[in-house]
Design a protein around this motif. Sequence first.
Motif, mmCIF file in Angstrom:
data_model
loop_
_atom_site.group_PDB
_atom_site.id
_atom_site.type_symbol
_atom_site.label_atom_id
_atom_site.label_comp_id
_atom_site.label_asym_id
_atom_site.label_seq_id
_atom_site.Cartn_x
_atom_site.Cartn_y
_atom_site.Cartn_z
ATOM 1 N N SER A 365 0.854 -1.191 0.000
ATOM 2 C CA SER A 365 0.000 0.000 0.000
ATOM 3 C C SER A 365 0.890 1.242 0.000
ATOM 4 N N THR A 396 -1.734 -9.227 10.418
ATOM 5 C CA THR A 396 -2.989 -8.791 11.017
ATOM 6 C C THR A 396 -4.137 -9.704 10.614
ATOM 7 N N MET A 404 -5.066 -0.709 13.727
ATOM 8 C CA MET A 404 -4.699 -0.258 12.381
ATOM 9 C C MET A 404 -5.241 1.132 12.091
ATOM 10 N N ARG A 405 -6.432 1.412 12.600
ATOM 11 C CA ARG A 405 -7.025 2.747 12.397
ATOM 12 C C ARG A 405 -6.144 3.843 12.974
ATOM 13 N N ALA A 409 1.628 3.597 9.816
ATOM 14 C CA ALA A 409 2.004 2.654 8.769
ATOM 15 C C ALA A 409 1.971 1.258 9.374
ATOM 16 N N ILE A 410 1.980 0.247 8.502
ATOM 17 C CA ILE A 410 1.876 -1.137 8.963
ATOM 18 C C ILE A 410 2.939 -1.979 8.272
ATOM 19 N N ALA A 421 -3.807 -7.373 5.956
ATOM 20 C CA ALA A 421 -3.063 -6.143 6.242
ATOM 21 C C ALA A 421 -2.959 -5.266 5.003
ATOM 22 N N SER A 425 -4.987 -1.721 4.712
ATOM 23 C CA SER A 425 -4.072 -0.582 4.647
ATOM 24 C C SER A 425 -4.346 0.279 3.425
ATOM 25 N N ARG A 426 -4.574 -0.376 2.278
ATOM 26 C CA ARG A 426 -4.886 0.403 1.078
ATOM 27 C C ARG A 426 -6.171 1.190 1.265
ATOM 28 N N LEU A 430 -3.008 3.785 4.390
ATOM 29 C CA LEU A 430 -1.807 3.651 5.207
ATOM 30 C C LEU A 430 -0.689 2.983 4.414
ATOM 31 N N CYS A 432 2.061 0.360 3.737
ATOM 32 C CA CYS A 432 2.101 -0.995 4.281
ATOM 33 C C CYS A 432 3.139 -1.828 3.556
ATOM 34 N N CYS A 451 7.251 6.654 6.698
ATOM 35 C CA CYS A 451 6.873 5.690 5.663
ATOM 36 C C CYS A 451 6.612 6.362 4.332
#
Length: 534
Positions: A365, A396, A404-405, A409-410, A421, A425-426, A430, A432, A451
């Motif tokens: 992402s 995740t 995540m909210r 970044a993840i 995840a 994320s997309r 975020l 990712c 990120c």
Amino acid sequence: MTSTNCSVDAGIRYVLDLKEVKNTDRGTVGGKNASLGEILSLGLRAPSGFAVTVAAYDALLEFNNLKPQIQSIIDDMRSESSDSLECAATQIWELFEGARYPPPVERAIRSAYSTLASALQTPEPFVAVRSSATAEDSAEASFAGQQETYLCVHGVESVLLYIKKCYASLFSPRATAYREEKGYAHLEMRLSVGVMQMIQSLVSGVCFTLDPVNGKRDVIVTECCWGLGEMVVQGKVQPDRYVVEKATGRVLERHVAAKPMMMVRAGLADGIQSGAAAAVDALTREVPVPAERIQAPCLSDEQLQELVRMAIDIEKHYTIPMDIEWAIDEETHQLYVLQARPETVWSSRKAASRREVLVRGLGASPGRAYGKVRVLIDVQEIAEFQLGEVLVTTMTTPDWVPAMRRAAAIVTDSGGMTAHAAIVSRELGLPCVVGTGKATEILRSGQTGDCRWNAGCGATWHPRHRRRSGARDAIVAGRPHWGPCAHHGHSCVHEPGRTGKDSRAEAVALRRYWTNACRIYSSELGRPSSHVHY
């Protein structure tokens, strides 16, 4: 549980055969069921089954006077608190657990299951019980994984139980947090449930009719694994990955991964490999893949081309890029469409400059964000997660959504671009990185990060500097890069160097050219003076 004596309109249909519904019936059967009915109307192969309509959900709420009780719980909930979300979900589940079906609703479900059993020529067929919310799988929001799906459900009593579990999952912590994020009113969301033939998958996966990493629309991208597709969606295995050119059917990329585990029906696992099976829930098991299949490709060339043709047909019908779940039946080797929904989030973000590579993974992402690293291994630890931190974990599941909210970044150890995840994320916008293999070992809580996106950089860790203290600040970052990259992988963890000033011409080029990998960096210089670029 006290129930009311509500009247039930004899004209209301509480159950519809999936062959009766189309995409225009989303308000009646939810996005998932409506789309599956649309697929059946195209003559494509999809599971047989029926939809328990939103009218049945409304009737159960009214019959048991649940709406005011749920609203009271929600009013007392603090959406920013994981503990408060969890407490509210538990209370609401207890309401649904004790709720009784209105007699007409229960009769309709029992009759529909009996009809499905006759059609499948088996007394008590295994079915998937799948939530289908009225706002899900739209072009604006996928609600991916927010409500529950239960696989390998057997017998009508179990079907009735798991339908109520689906209803309760509408108020799970992750679903509640997601609606808060998207601005949906909680009690305005209504739920249908699909009860459909369980495909015993030899192979299953997820297919996109564009590249979800860079938005290119001239390719079909699919990831797959042995057994049930939850292993791909949950990121529990590194899947096989295929990229195929739409116009010619030419395979542009073929990555065959080692797939040591697969998910199967519990009874099958218990009968074949009970000693090695790991419990996922009461319905499915994770078991070792037979040795000869671990390194073997999941798809033959013929199967891949059939999948591509099917995906193109679905995209042409919907006229937009699609996200498709599919499976190949173990007995018949026939390809089934399990779900088709619009691909919800793709946007071109900018890329990263060269840095020391710490960890390489797949840029799933795009984007750029700044925050401290927080390494969490167990979902029970998410109460520790603070707003704006970089979430680093093994992988995740939907239960991670409240954290995540709040993430900048993840980063995950496992999973592909169609894992939970990556998809969430997309949608949340975020940055990712998935499939790093070792991010939870290398990165440490408290490191700071930035990120960003960059052109397929990535390779290995190239140490350049060491802080006098011996500590290392982590950055999930990268400036846009328009020229050829010095590395040849996917997404990385780097150490940022000292960058010079950008010329106006370079700035124009950077806006014009963008690419598709995320990097994680370590910084000797600390937080960059400018950390958000679009």
